[in-house]
Enzyme design. Structure first.
Site, PDB file in Angstrom:
ATOM      1  N   CYS A 111      43.470  38.892  36.159  1.00  9.17           N
ATOM      2  CA  CYS A 111      43.304  38.868  37.608  1.00  9.17           C
ATOM      3  C   CYS A 111      44.134  39.986  38.260  1.00  9.17           C
ATOM      4  O   CYS A 111      45.282  40.186  37.870  1.00  9.17           O
ATOM      5  CB  CYS A 111      43.747  37.506  38.144  1.00  9.17           C
ATOM      6  SG  CYS A 111      43.477  37.293  39.897  1.00  9.17           S
ATOM      7  N   PRO A 112      43.539  40.708  39.149  1.00  7.58           N
ATOM      8  CA  PRO A 112      42.245  40.548  39.817  1.00  7.58           C
ATOM      9  C   PRO A 112      41.124  41.394  39.215  1.00  7.58           C
ATOM     10  O   PRO A 112      40.038  41.477  39.788  1.00  7.58           O
ATOM     11  CB  PRO A 112      42.538  41.021  41.243  1.00  7.58           C
ATOM     12  CG  PRO A 112      43.485  42.170  41.038  1.00  7.58           C
ATOM     13  CD  PRO A 112      44.359  41.729  39.860  1.00  7.58           C
TER      14      PRO A 112
END
Length: 82
Positions: free
Chosen positions: A16-17
């Site tokens: 993430c992201p």
């Protein structure tokens, strides 16, 4: 299993992201009606990618958990703007 019209985006190993950002970037390059299969082992992708689809009005056709921590998302591009 995918068919010939599906694009596979293998994002295993990205955290993430990046899975959601790379998915959005690839969707922008696709034509309306095209289908993409996204593979990710990031636990947050299970929340982030469905949220992206809902927020940007794209069709999340399927979400599956595969062996290990891998998740498989099948998305159809339905809107011109992503």
């Amino acid at each position: 299993m995918t068919d010939e019209s599906e694009t596979v985006l293998d994002l295993r190993g990205f955290q993430c992201p990046l899975p959601v950002l790379k998915t959005r970037h690839r969707l922008r390059q696709m034509a309306v009606g095209d289908v993409i299969v996204v593979l990710s082992d990031d636990p947050l992708a299970g929340v982030d990618i469905p949220h992206l689809c809902a927020e940007k009005s794209q069709d999340l056709l399927d979400q599956q958990s595969l062996e290990g921590d891998v998740q498989r998302f099948t998305i159809r591009r339905t809107q011109a703007r992503v």
